[in-house]
Scaffold this active site. Structure first.
Site, short mmCIF file in Angstrom:
data_model
loop_
_atom_site.label_atom_id
_atom_site.label_comp_id
_atom_site.label_asym_id
_atom_site.label_seq_id
_atom_site.Cartn_x
_atom_site.Cartn_y
_atom_site.Cartn_z
N LYS A 143 -10.64 -0.16 10.77
CA LYS A 143 -10.35 -1.63 9.56
C LYS A 143 -11.02 -2.84 10.64
O LYS A 143 -10.46 -3.63 9.89
CB LYS A 143 -8.69 -2.13 9.07
CG LYS A 143 -8.99 -0.99 8.10
CD LYS A 143 -7.64 -0.91 7.13
CE LYS A 143 -7.23 -0.06 6.75
NZ LYS A 143 -7.55 0.70 5.34
N GLN A 187 -4.14 -5.21 6.98
CA GLN A 187 -5.16 -6.03 6.65
C GLN A 187 -5.00 -7.21 7.38
O GLN A 187 -5.77 -8.63 7.00
CB GLN A 187 -4.89 -6.08 5.40
CG GLN A 187 -5.75 -4.82 4.22
CD GLN A 187 -6.94 -4.23 4.35
OE1 GLN A 187 -7.39 -5.18 5.64
NE2 GLN A 187 -6.98 -3.41 4.31
N ASP A 221 3.32 -4.27 7.73
CA ASP A 221 2.33 -3.69 8.03
C ASP A 221 0.84 -4.40 7.91
O ASP A 221 0.09 -5.31 6.99
CB ASP A 221 2.48 -2.88 5.98
CG ASP A 221 0.84 -2.11 5.90
OD1 ASP A 221 -0.43 -2.79 6.48
OD2 ASP A 221 0.55 -1.75 4.53
N CYS A 230 -4.27 2.60 -3.79
CA CYS A 230 -3.64 2.95 -2.84
C CYS A 230 -1.96 2.01 -3.48
O CYS A 230 -1.40 1.74 -2.51
CB CYS A 230 -3.74 3.53 -1.64
SG CYS A 230 -4.73 4.29 -1.47
N HIS A 262 1.20 -1.02 -0.21
CA HIS A 262 0.33 0.02 0.23
C HIS A 262 1.12 1.54 0.31
O HIS A 262 2.15 1.18 0.90
CB HIS A 262 -0.76 0.22 1.10
CG HIS A 262 -1.94 1.13 1.54
ND1 HIS A 262 -1.56 2.13 1.59
CD2 HIS A 262 -3.16 0.89 1.35
CE1 HIS A 262 -3.08 2.54 1.23
NE2 HIS A 262 -3.62 2.37 1.51
N1 7TS Z 1 -1.66 -0.57 4.36
C1 7TS Z 1 -2.95 -1.43 4.16
C2 7TS Z 1 -1.90 -2.85 3.64
C3 7TS Z 1 -4.39 -1.01 3.96
O1 7TS Z 1 -5.35 -1.82 3.35
C4 7TS Z 1 -4.44 0.33 4.63
C5 7TS Z 1 -5.60 0.97 3.51
C6 7TS Z 1 -3.20 0.99 4.51
C7 7TS Z 1 -1.82 0.49 4.85
C8 7TS Z 1 -3.35 2.53 5.06
O2 7TS Z 1 -4.11 2.16 6.68
P1 7TS Z 1 -4.92 3.97 7.34
O3 7TS Z 1 -5.78 3.59 7.79
O4 7TS Z 1 -3.42 4.59 8.11
O5 7TS Z 1 -5.63 4.84 6.09
N2 7TS Z 1 -6.40 0.70 2.73
C9 7TS Z 1 -7.32 1.27 2.37
C10 7TS Z 1 -8.33 0.41 1.19
O6 7TS Z 1 -8.05 -0.70 1.16
N3 7TS Z 1 -9.55 1.02 0.89
O7 7TS Z 1 -8.98 2.28 1.41
C11 7TS Z 1 -8.20 2.55 2.44
#
Ligand code: 7TS
Length: 409
Positions: free
Chosen positions: A225, A202, A199, A363, A122
């Site tokens: 999430k 997910q 990371d 992303c 990501h």
């Molecule tokens: N890493 C992964 C694998 C992610 O899926 C996401 C967010 C992030 C980092 C960033 O997380 P945040 O909470 O700091 O924003 N993924 C997604 C997505 O798949 N669609 O919208 C956000």
């Protein structure tokens, strides 16, 4: 499988209808909905406990501090953190990774060094490393993925020959659903002396995570999430690494003594939590963790895998649909394209039937380039989704295809 209909009843938002249809929420990789237990915990915090933390001399402020620190301990237990003080609350995964790049990375990466990432990362586990490498004159080495959407282990091995300072990868890909062999990747990276950043955006919501068994060094997660509030999350780290790191943000709370021209710093985790923290976020996240523990991470993973398998089975029977990513060792994320229909059109048409899916590059633009597509449509499942919703997705897709002249198989 879980009794999704019963779990769904715990989520007030999911009772809504959209365009006259029951809401089918399949964008859980972006963010999840929140159960009544989380909403109540947040409201109760404000109704009974709210005060600024760590600085109050009165009972209310002490109780607020206790609630905040109890949330930290709850989250530490959930991922089997090395120590409770190794859990730093952040706004989410993005801030957690920026913290590692900005504090650990800036202190340890020098000109000529290498940082390794993967082509399925990501942007939030890529751009912070790009910024660091540009600042330091270091090399960013991106590991390729295999045809079926896994980390290419031979390319990973070649990347490690550079003896990188830092190796970063996602445990679970948000765009492909791939579950990476994180413990194996960490072991190989440690063997060449690298520090390992996982990371976990997910993985934490969807699998049983044990950071000590993974044996990474830093693990980033997002509360929103995993049924928790927006703007909640954490960096989980080996305490000795955090101890030795310079601070990230300066300000109140992170200091010990402040003189005119310099300061000494608070102990971890407070050294990395400058300013008034998101107490509501921590308290809500702890309630989310309690809810997930009640259901059981193993059962959640099993449930999502069954939904993803059913969705892949149904979607691949529709002529013109391509599903990306591996067929096994995967989570409940199903990325697909449908002939030459733009993924945004698919999402807009499905929305008319009350079905929320994501369309775009997720992303993960380097990944999209490797898949040779500008974007995909993506359905991502969670514990409150059922097979009825897989049916709704497949049915609505066939209807969408018909609009574009695709005849269902
Ligand atoms: N890493 C992964 C694998 C992610 O899926 C996401 C967010 C992030 C980092 C960033 O997380 P945040 O909470 O700091 O924003 N993924 C997604 C997505 O798949 N669609 O919208 C956000």
């Amino acid at each position: 499988m879980l009794d999704a209909a019963r779990l769904r009843a715990d989520f007030p938002l999911l009772r809504q209808r959209e365009h006259g249809h029951p809401l089918v929420y399949l964008d859980n990789a972006a963010t999840t909905q929140k159960p009544e237990a989380v909403l109540t915990a947040i409201a109760d915090y404000y109704r009974t406990t709210n005060a600024n933390v760590h600085r109050g001399a009165y009972g209310l402020a002490i109780r607020a501090t206790e609630a905040y620190e109890a949330a930290r301990a709850k989250l530490a237990g959930f991922v089997n953190a090395w120590a409770t003080e190794g859990v730093v609350f952040t706004r989410g995964t993005t801030e957690a990774i920026n913290l590692v790049a900005g504090a650990y990375g800036r202190a340890h990466v020098r000109a000529g060094d290498t940082v390794v990432v993967t082509a399925m990362d990501h942007h939030s586990n890529l751009v912070p490393w790009q910024i660091l490498c540009q600042e330091k004159g270091a090399t960013l080495r991106m590991v390729e993925i295999s045809e079926d959407g896994r980390v290419d282990l031979s390319d990973y091995g070649r990347a490690l020959e550079r003896r990188p300072k830092i190796v970063a990868f996602p445990y679970v890909s948000n765009a492909l659903g791939t579950v990476n062999p994180a413990a194996q990747l960490a072991r190989l990276a440690h063997a060449v002396g690298a520090v390992v950043v996982v990371d976990g955006a997910q993985s934490t919501p969807h699998l049983r995570v044990d950071v000590q068994a993974l044996d990474c060094d830093f693990y980033a997660l997002s509360g929103h999430k995993m049924l928790g509030p927006m703007g909640s999350g954490a960096l989980v780290a080996k305490p000795e690494l955090l101890d030795a790191m310079p601070p990230y943000h300066g300000g109140g709370e992170m200091i010990s003594r402040v003189w005119d021209d310099h300061s000494t710093y608070n102990k971890i985790p407070h050294k990395f939590e400058a300013g008034t923290p998101n107490v509501e976020g921590a308290v809500g996240l702890a309630a989310a963790v309690a809810y997930l523990e009640g259901v059981g991470p193993e059962r959640i993973a099993e449930h999502e895998q069954a939904l993803a398998a059913a969705a892949i089975d149904r979607l691949t029977q529709i002529e013109g649909v391509t599903v990306y990513g591996p067929r096994d060792h995967r989570a409940g994320v199903v990325s697909f394209t449908y002939g030459d229909i733009h993924p945004h059109d698919i999402a807009t048409i499905l929305d008319q039937d009350g079905i929320c899916i994501r369309a775009g590059h997720h992303c993960a633009q380097p990944l999209m380039r490797r898949l040779n597509v500008p974007a995909t449509a993506r359905a991502s499942f969670y514990l409150y989704n059922g097979l009825d919703e897989v049916d709704a997705l497949a049915g609505a897709l066939v209807k969408a295809g018909a609009l574009f002249g695709y005849v269902p198989a």
